[in-house]
Design a protein around this motif. Structure first.
Motif, PDB file in Angstrom:
ATOM      1  N   SER A  36      -3.093  -1.284  13.866  1.00  0.00           N
ATOM      2  CA  SER A  36      -2.330  -2.202  13.015  1.00  0.00           C
ATOM      3  C   SER A  36      -0.978  -1.656  12.572  1.00  0.00           C
ATOM      4  O   SER A  36      -0.078  -2.432  12.276  1.00  0.00           O
ATOM      5  CB  SER A  36      -3.178  -2.569  11.791  1.00  0.00           C
ATOM      6  N   ALA A  37      -0.827  -0.354  12.521  1.00  0.00           N
ATOM      7  CA  ALA A  37       0.457   0.213  12.078  1.00  0.00           C
ATOM      8  C   ALA A  37       1.386   0.475  13.263  1.00  0.00           C
ATOM      9  O   ALA A  37       2.379   1.168  13.133  1.00  0.00           O
ATOM     10  CB  ALA A  37       0.220   1.501  11.293  1.00  0.00           C
ATOM     11  N   GLU A  38       1.043  -0.074  14.442  1.00  0.00           N
ATOM     12  CA  GLU A  38       1.821   0.249  15.641  1.00  0.00           C
ATOM     13  C   GLU A  38       2.596  -0.952  16.191  1.00  0.00           C
ATOM     14  O   GLU A  38       2.998  -0.936  17.348  1.00  0.00           O
ATOM     15  CB  GLU A  38       0.894   0.824  16.714  1.00  0.00           C
ATOM     16  N   TYR A  39       2.779  -1.976  15.366  1.00  0.00           N
ATOM     17  CA  TYR A  39       3.539  -3.143  15.821  1.00  0.00           C
ATOM     18  C   TYR A  39       5.020  -2.934  15.506  1.00  0.00           C
ATOM     19  O   TYR A  39       5.428  -2.958  14.361  1.00  0.00           O
ATOM     20  CB  TYR A  39       3.014  -4.424  15.158  1.00  0.00           C
ATOM     21  N   ALA A  40       5.801  -2.696  16.547  1.00  0.00           N
ATOM     22  CA  ALA A  40       7.236  -2.423  16.361  1.00  0.00           C
ATOM     23  C   ALA A  40       7.987  -3.748  16.279  1.00  0.00           C
ATOM     24  O   ALA A  40       8.612  -4.189  17.235  1.00  0.00           O
ATOM     25  CB  ALA A  40       7.741  -1.558  17.509  1.00  0.00           C
ATOM     26  N   LEU A  41       7.905  -4.387  15.134  1.00  0.00           N
ATOM     27  CA  LEU A  41       8.515  -5.710  14.987  1.00  0.00           C
ATOM     28  C   LEU A  41      10.016  -5.574  14.837  1.00  0.00           C
ATOM     29  O   LEU A  41      10.509  -4.590  14.280  1.00  0.00           O
ATOM     30  CB  LEU A  41       7.923  -6.404  13.755  1.00  0.00           C
ATOM     31  N   PRO A  42      10.765  -6.564  15.313  1.00  0.00           N
ATOM     32  CA  PRO A  42      12.221  -6.502  15.129  1.00  0.00           C
ATOM     33  C   PRO A  42      12.581  -6.500  13.640  1.00  0.00           C
ATOM     34  O   PRO A  42      12.014  -7.262  12.871  1.00  0.00           O
ATOM     35  CB  PRO A  42      12.724  -7.780  15.819  1.00  0.00           C
ATOM     36  N   GLY A  43      13.483  -5.597  13.278  1.00  0.00           N
ATOM     37  CA  GLY A  43      13.929  -5.537  11.888  1.00  0.00           C
ATOM     38  C   GLY A  43      12.932  -4.894  10.954  1.00  0.00           C
ATOM     39  O   GLY A  43      13.033  -5.009   9.725  1.00  0.00           O
ATOM     40  N   LEU A  44      11.953  -4.178  11.527  1.00  0.00           N
ATOM     41  CA  LEU A  44      10.891  -3.586  10.698  1.00  0.00           C
ATOM     42  C   LEU A  44      11.462  -2.599   9.674  1.00  0.00           C
ATOM     43  O   LEU A  44      12.334  -1.782   9.993  1.00  0.00           O
ATOM     44  CB  LEU A  44       9.881  -2.864  11.595  1.00  0.00           C
ATOM     45  N   THR A  45      10.971  -2.686   8.455  1.00  0.00           N
ATOM     46  CA  THR A  45      11.337  -1.729   7.407  1.00  0.00           C
ATOM     47  C   THR A  45      10.064  -1.045   6.915  1.00  0.00           C
ATOM     48  O   THR A  45       8.962  -1.433   7.298  1.00  0.00           O
ATOM     49  CB  THR A  45      12.038  -2.445   6.223  1.00  0.00           C
ATOM     50  N   TYR A  46      10.255  -0.058   6.052  1.00  0.00           N
ATOM     51  CA  TYR A  46       9.136   0.824   5.709  1.00  0.00           C
ATOM     52  C   TYR A  46       8.941   0.900   4.201  1.00  0.00           C
ATOM     53  O   TYR A  46       9.903   1.134   3.462  1.00  0.00           O
ATOM     54  CB  TYR A  46       9.386   2.220   6.293  1.00  0.00           C
ATOM     55  N   GLY A  47       7.710   0.703   3.788  1.00  0.00           N
ATOM     56  CA  GLY A  47       7.384   0.792   2.373  1.00  0.00           C
ATOM     57  C   GLY A  47       6.659   2.089   2.076  1.00  0.00           C
ATOM     58  O   GLY A  47       5.810   2.523   2.854  1.00  0.00           O
ATOM     59  N   VAL A  48       7.037   2.715   0.969  1.00  0.00           N
ATOM     60  CA  VAL A  48       6.369   3.955   0.545  1.00  0.00           C
ATOM     61  C   VAL A  48       6.018   3.823  -0.930  1.00  0.00           C
ATOM     62  O   VAL A  48       6.847   3.412  -1.745  1.00  0.00           O
ATOM     63  CB  VAL A  48       7.264   5.187   0.786  1.00  0.00           C
ATOM     64  N   LEU A  49       4.776   4.168  -1.262  1.00  0.00           N
ATOM     65  CA  LEU A  49       4.321   4.069  -2.645  1.00  0.00           C
ATOM     66  C   LEU A  49       4.671   5.320  -3.429  1.00  0.00           C
ATOM     67  O   LEU A  49       4.590   6.432  -2.907  1.00  0.00           O
ATOM     68  CB  LEU A  49       2.798   3.884  -2.688  1.00  0.00           C
ATOM     69  N   LYS A  50       5.038   5.109  -4.673  1.00  0.00           N
ATOM     70  CA  LYS A  50       5.122   6.207  -5.638  1.00  0.00           C
ATOM     71  C   LYS A  50       3.939   6.007  -6.574  1.00  0.00           C
ATOM     72  O   LYS A  50       3.727   4.906  -7.089  1.00  0.00           O
ATOM     73  CB  LYS A  50       6.454   6.127  -6.389  1.00  0.00           C
ATOM     74  N   THR A  51       3.167   7.056  -6.785  1.00  0.00           N
ATOM     75  CA  THR A  51       1.942   6.895  -7.577  1.00  0.00           C
ATOM     76  C   THR A  51       2.009   7.705  -8.878  1.00  0.00           C
ATOM     77  O   THR A  51       2.815   8.625  -9.016  1.00  0.00           O
ATOM     78  CB  THR A  51       0.707   7.329  -6.771  1.00  0.00           C
ATOM     79  N   SER A  52       1.105   7.354  -9.773  1.00  0.00           N
ATOM     80  CA  SER A  52       1.154   7.923 -11.121  1.00  0.00           C
ATOM     81  C   SER A  52       0.671   9.373 -11.155  1.00  0.00           C
ATOM     82  O   SER A  52      -0.348   9.714 -10.559  1.00  0.00           O
ATOM     83  CB  SER A  52       0.279   7.091 -12.058  1.00  0.00           C
ATOM     84  N   ASP A  53       1.395  10.190 -11.894  1.00  0.00           N
ATOM     85  CA  ASP A  53       0.999  11.585 -12.113  1.00  0.00           C
ATOM     86  C   ASP A  53      -0.106  11.687 -13.157  1.00  0.00           C
ATOM     87  O   ASP A  53      -0.879  12.636 -13.150  1.00  0.00           O
ATOM     88  CB  ASP A  53       2.198  12.410 -12.603  1.00  0.00           C
ATOM     89  N   ILE A  54      -0.157  10.729 -14.063  1.00  0.00           N
ATOM     90  CA  ILE A  54      -1.153  10.812 -15.144  1.00  0.00           C
ATOM     91  C   ILE A  54      -2.279   9.819 -14.876  1.00  0.00           C
ATOM     92  O   ILE A  54      -2.151   8.912 -14.049  1.00  0.00           O
ATOM     93  CB  ILE A  54      -0.515  10.526 -16.528  1.00  0.00           C
ATOM     94  N   ALA A  55      -3.385  10.006 -15.599  1.00  0.00           N
ATOM     95  CA  ALA A  55      -4.543   9.138 -15.380  1.00  0.00           C
ATOM     96  C   ALA A  55      -4.696   8.087 -16.480  1.00  0.00           C
ATOM     97  O   ALA A  55      -5.462   7.134 -16.326  1.00  0.00           O
ATOM     98  CB  ALA A  55      -5.817   9.972 -15.297  1.00  0.00           C
ATOM     99  N   LYS A  56      -4.004   8.288 -17.593  1.00  0.00           N
ATOM    100  CA  LYS A  56      -4.127   7.314 -18.678  1.00  0.00           C
ATOM    101  C   LYS A  56      -2.864   7.343 -19.524  1.00  0.00           C
ATOM    102  O   LYS A  56      -2.367   8.429 -19.852  1.00  0.00           O
ATOM    103  CB  LYS A  56      -5.342   7.643 -19.552  1.00  0.00           C
TER     104      LYS A  56
END
Lengths: 776, 328
Positions: free
Chosen positions: A36-56
């Protein structure tokens, strides 16, 4: 049309059951298979998550200035600017409508509930730029003291009315287990703990979202169920279901964590809408540990009352585990304990504590795996206590019908599994005394355990298009987790159509195809095979109609019920000389192709005609047919334990299962081996460590979260009992994805006890828990 | 991960100068640890200087022993017949480390500099005195099952994770270093790694811009009769819970010389001179081995979760000594 059982209709040898090589094997090993992550669609862009350092706590501020200035950055989404969804799982109604695995969607507020919770999503024109920009985000928090686990002194325990997302009762009672326990001549009580486990499929979760039109979305997703993801996304985005297409052509494992639509999927769809280009997001391995659920940390207390002869009188089970701030999720461990043995009384309770963790989720054999660890270890203890062979103690408590409902089994071959397993393993040569068998410095132990897994209720659709040139296209929106769905369904279609398998193309993994259930709860093989078989029957009915109306056909004016099909030849059942091949019929009729569709039912729905639950959560509907439907099996394990170094090595393994019709001897064997290895991992090494003060994992990578490597696994022997079950579905298939790991950790722990005389009830059994063991 | 530039050096001087003169630069050889830590943002470098073209190669017998070029790959050294026959503990430590794929990439010099697997170090969301001096050490009261029982401090109990250095420190290996001025110096491996004390961020005596050129190991009877025993949570591809590198020279039943080092338990590769002292001149019996093992962990300061390492380390040492003494 009636649903004739498959094995009653075929004559002569077919390809079903044969050890056919995987039809997708070559594409996979040559890299042609597109994940599923191998579809080279025209104009493809990339999302990257930033996640929380704390738990609460709360997000104080997110400074996006530096990240936004980076070249190629297209958008940065946070709770402050993410467009509102039509529905979120943040309220119970929304959660139910969506079928969400977790009652919370990140980026909908500034509140932090768990470590690793996404706080921002960066989209850029390359993966590297998005990754770099995410490191430039400056997030500040107001942190509070989190609760990491139910053992935290601050954790508040409560008794939930329901567990496992409302699918199991928090309290079960059958007879008066307390009174029976009080008067039982033999009483045993033991406490079992289970580490947090993560599914860790080789392929991490991923989403590629492309908006084909302002109101039409296509998602290439790493999921065990395209339809379930489609429904969840459509509900959240406020689109009609048909306006969302989900595609999963290949899957690199799932084990339950890909059975639901998790937050990153809808966030990616929202980002793609926002930037007006396709967005691909792939979870990093570390993010995988906090994005798609896990098997929860848990303690079970099991009490057993028995007669001096080893006959069970009472079982009382209690489970305490950690759940999230929103959901009452606990694997329903007690179900298997309630049905495994003939015991007149039973009681179970669940206790939960809310921790700062994401919601746990179904993990291969959810409930059955840890539940079987408790009951199968305690049965072993009972055997030693009464000086009865472990197999014999199980036979003395053999359940001839389902103890929880009183219903007869649709089929049960457990006796044969014990007998054949014992024979293959050489059980009779085992010295019954614990700690008495040596191989030089090593202590040798042999243990066994019972396995069982229910036939859940399910249904699905399939389509068959048969061409006059002798080829066929078969379609169902199922998913192949990598275990062989492509192959086994090709075999079923081949036999159903009387064609060699190479003339069949089976297509799956797309919501454009007929709806199939999630590949979860071991329902896929049975449901999809039945659907395809039914669709093929539909094709033959249509062609029969053509033949009996065609004056040139030998079957002209025959009654449809007198016509049957044998290897693609339509003929009179009572005079098989009279008939013709479908190709001749279709050519004469000017038909290029003929299309049929069929619905396959699985489990109680098949028996009662009641509709099943095609894309429901984990397909976990209770069996309500005449029969109780389960597969059964037995695992036999030999370990060699080094008492000085604490190491445990599995040196021999035998698994024998009765699981209905086996569609492919090779892929089935592989699946049992895979599940057993999964179980050996849980037994001996798998544990995600959550820091008690920070409620954050400290080993979230595959270097430090150990799963078995080749050197940990011996040659494994797998056999199946020939089992015909006419009640469960048209194909008589039970599904083997989960039973393969049920009982495995108990078989290992029982072997360790036999080797050392030391009972380890705390999984995983790592060297530190063996140390101090000397020969008994 | 931050962006970086890449420079391929063809001469040692070019490489060392590039790193010395460029703030934030780092050498890269196999990259098996470096890239991992960069992806985790634990290490951030704006320039990588590739040293793979340098001539720090060769595994050869010298007048005094063995010389290994710093850019030799772990797999090549581990499978080298000279190393296998004359220095089995070195070969075994290499072949029990990591996975074949990693061993094919990883260099000998880089392996000596491998950084800890402490989960708190590897995750920037946690405080960590090694990564961010003064921020604290949650490992002391946290998930410390895999952490050190020897050589720790209030600031840090991170385990030195490698195997090779444990074998090398046992055999009195010497590291040859070269700086940007082309100046070389020799440092015994025993002094190369540092215990954390109050400065856990300093892990070795290596200076910025300095490169490991080679490692030499003196030939000895206890090197020929040596072995590496590694205990881990799975049979392969796991860091040591405890490992023992031992070498014995036994004449008759008396031990003439002994070498003992432990892995998985120390904040640096842990040579035990006290254990060696007990062994030297003593009869090669289980009682001697037990006494030596007890001495090796006498100063241990275990935590709640890693207390088992006390027993495991002693058992591992006794087993290794027993087995090596039994060797022909």
């Amino acid at each position: 049309m009636n649903e004739p059982a498959f094995f009653e209709t075929t004559a002569g040898p077919g390809v079903v059951g044969q050890p056919l090589n995987r039809v997708d094997g070559r594409d996979k090993v040559t890299g042609k298979a597109k994940y599923s992550a191998e579809y080279a669609l025209p104009g493809l862009t990339y999302g990257v998550l930033k996640t929380s350092d704390i738990a609460k706590g709360r997000i104080k501020s997110i400074d996006t200035t530096a990240a936004a200035k980076e070249p190629g950055v297209l958008a940065i989404y946070t709770h402050l600017n993410l467009p509102k969804l039509a529905k979120t799982p943040n309220d119970p109604d929304g959660k139910k409508a969506i079928g969400a695995p977790m009652g919370f969607l990140p980026l909908t507020s500034d509140v932090i509930y768990y470590a690793g919770q996404p706080v921002a999503l960066v989209v850029a024109d390359t993966f590297e730029r998005a990754t770099h920009a995410a490191t430039l985000l400056r997030v500040t928090y107001t942190a509070e003291q989190p609760i990491a686990t139910y053992t935290d002194p601050k954790a508040q325990l409560f008794n939930p009315e329901k567990v496992q997302d409302g699918k199991a009762d928090g309290y079960t009672r059958r007879g008066d287990a307390r009174a029976a326990m009080a008067s039982a001549p033999v009483k045993l009580t033991a406490v079992y703990t289970h580490a947090i486990n993560h599914h860790n499929p080789m392929e991490p979760g991923s989403t590629t979202a492309v908006w084909e039109a302002p109101d039409r979305l296509t998602v290439y997703e790493s999921t065990q169920g395209v339809t379930r993801t489609q429904k969840s996304l459509a509900t959240m985005l406020g689109l009609p279901q048909d306006q969302v297409r989900v595609v999963t052509k290949y899957l690199g494992g799932g084990f339950g964590c890909k059975g639901s639509c998790w937050p990153h999927t809808v966030l990616t769809a929202q980002a793609a809408k926002g930037v007006g280009r396709p967005v691909k997001l792939v979870l990093t391995r570390r993010q995988q540990f906090t994005s798609m659920g896990h098997r929860e940390d848990q303690t079970q207390t099991l009490m057993l009352g028995a007669s001096q002869e080893g006959k069970l009188l009472s079982l009382i089970h209690e489970k305490t585990s950690t759940t999230s701030p929103w959901d009452n999720y606990a694997e329903a461990n007690s179900k298997i304990i309630n049905i495994l043995y003939d015991c007149p009384t039973f009681e179970s309770h669940y206790q939960l504590a809310r921790g700062n963790v994401m919601t746990s989720t179904f993990t291969r054999a959810p409930g059955e795996a840890p539940g079987s660890f408790a009951i199968e270890c305690l049965m072993d203890d009972l055997a030693y206590q009464l000086n009865i062979d472990p197999i014999e103690i199980r036979l003395r408590n053999y359940a001839e019908k389902d103890p929880s409902t009183g219903r007869p089994w649709s089929s049960k071959s457990l006796r044969q599994c014990y007998a054949r397993g014992a024979e293959l393993f050489g059980w009779s040569k085992r010295n019954p005394k614990a700690g008495a068998t040596r191989n030089g410095r090593l202590l040798v132990g042999m243990g066994m355990a019972t396995a069982s897994y229910p036939v859940h209720n399910s249904q699905g659709m399939a389509r068959v298009r048969l061409y006059a040139d002798g080829h066929a296209v078969v379609q169902a929106g199922a998913t192949d987790l990598g275990t062989g769905t492509y192959t086994v369904i090709t075999q079923v279609a081949a036999d159903s159509l009387g064609l060699p398998p190479e003339k069949i193309r089976f297509e799956l993994g797309d919501t454009k195809l007929p709806t199939a259930p999630n590949s979860g709860g071991s329902v896929a093989a049975g449901t999809v095979s039945s659907s395809v078989y039914m669709a093929a029957q539909d094709v033959w009915q249509r062609l029969t109609k053509v033949a009996i109306q065609d004056p040139k056909s030998p079957l002209f004016k025959a009654k449809p019920e007198d016509v049957s099909v044998e290897k693609g030849r339509l003929q009179l059942t009572k005079n098989t000389a009279k008939g013709e091949d479908f190709m001749a019929l279709m050519k004469r009729a000017g038909m290029d192709d003929v299309e049929g569709s069929g619905q396959g039912k699985y489990g109680a729905g098949y028996e009662t005609g009641r509709p099943g639950n095609p894309a429901g959560p984990n397909n976990n509907t209770e069996s309500t047919g005449e029969h109780s439907m389960h597969s059964f099996g037995a695992h036999f394990c030999e370990v060699q334990v080094d008492p000085d170094l604490g190491t445990v090595r599995v040196t021999r393994w035998v698994s024998v299962h009765g699981a209905g019709r086996i569609l492919n001897a090779k892929t089935a064997r592989s699946q049992i081996i895979g599940g057993s290895i999964f179980g050996i991992g849980a037994a001996l090494m798998e544990a995600t460590l959550r820091d008690p003060h920070y409620a954050r994992y400290t080993n979230s990578d595959l270097g430090d979260y150990h799963i078995p490597v080749n050197a940990d696994i011996p040659e494994m022997t797998v056999e199946f009992i020939d089992e015909h079950d006419p009640f469960i579905n048209a194909m008589g298939v039970k599904g083997i994805g989960e039973i393969s790991m049920v009982g495995v950790s108990a078989a290992v722990a029982n072997a360790v006890f036999h080797a050392t005389g030391k009972r380890v009830r705390d999984l995983p059994i790592t060297p530190d828990k063996i140390l101090g063991t000397k020969s008994v | 991960m931050e962006n970086f530039t890449y420079l391929q050096a063809s001469q040692a001087k070019e490489a060392t100068a590039a790193v010395r003169d460029h703030k934030g630069a780092a050498f890269i050889a196999g990259g098996t640890t470096l890239l991992d830590l960069m992806k985790l943002n634990v290490e951030n470098h704006n320039q990588l200087v590739d040293i793979n073209m340098l001539a720090f190669k060769g595994v050869e017998q010298t007048a005094d022993g063995l010389r290994i070029g710093a850019l030799e790959r772990m797999s090549d050294v581990g499978e080298n017949p000279l190393v296998m026959q004359q220095y089995p503990v070195i070969s075994q430590s290499l072949l029990q480390a990591a996975s074949p794929q990693l061993r094919n990439m990883a260099s000998i010099g880089g392996n000596l500099l491998q950084r800890t697997r402490c989960g708190y170090f590897r995750d920037t969301a946690f405080p960590c005195n090694k990564r961010q001096p003064g921020s604290g050490c949650p490992a002391q009261e946290g998930e410390n099952r895999n952490l050190a029982i020897l050589g720790g401090s209030k600031a840090c109990i991170a385990t030195y994770p490698g195997d090779l250095a444990v074998a090398l420190v046992a055999l009195d290996a010497v590291v040859l270093l070269e700086n940007a001025k082309g100046k070389q110096r020799r440092v015994p491996l025993l002094d190369f790694h540092l215990v954390p004390g109050n400065t856990p961020q300093r892990e070795t005596v290596i200076e910025p811009g300095e490169l490991i050129v080679s490692v030499t190991v003196p030939a000895a009877a206890h090197a020929r009769k040596s072995m590496y025993l590694k205990v881990r949570d799975r049979a392969s591809y796991a860091f040591a819970l405890v490992s023992a590198a031992v070498g014995l020279d036994v004449q008759g039943s008396q031990i003439r010389s002994a070498r003992v080092a432990l892995g998985g338990v120390g904040t640096k590769p842990w040579r035990s001179l006290t254990a060696e002292k007990i062994l030297t001149g003593a009869p090669a019996t289980e009682a001697t081995f037990r006494a030596a093992a007890a001495a090796a962990v006498r100063d241990a300061q275990p935590r709640e979760q890693n207390r088992f390492k006390l027993e495991l380390a002693q058992n591992t040492l006794v087993r290794a000594l027993t087995d090596v003494a039994a060797k022909a």
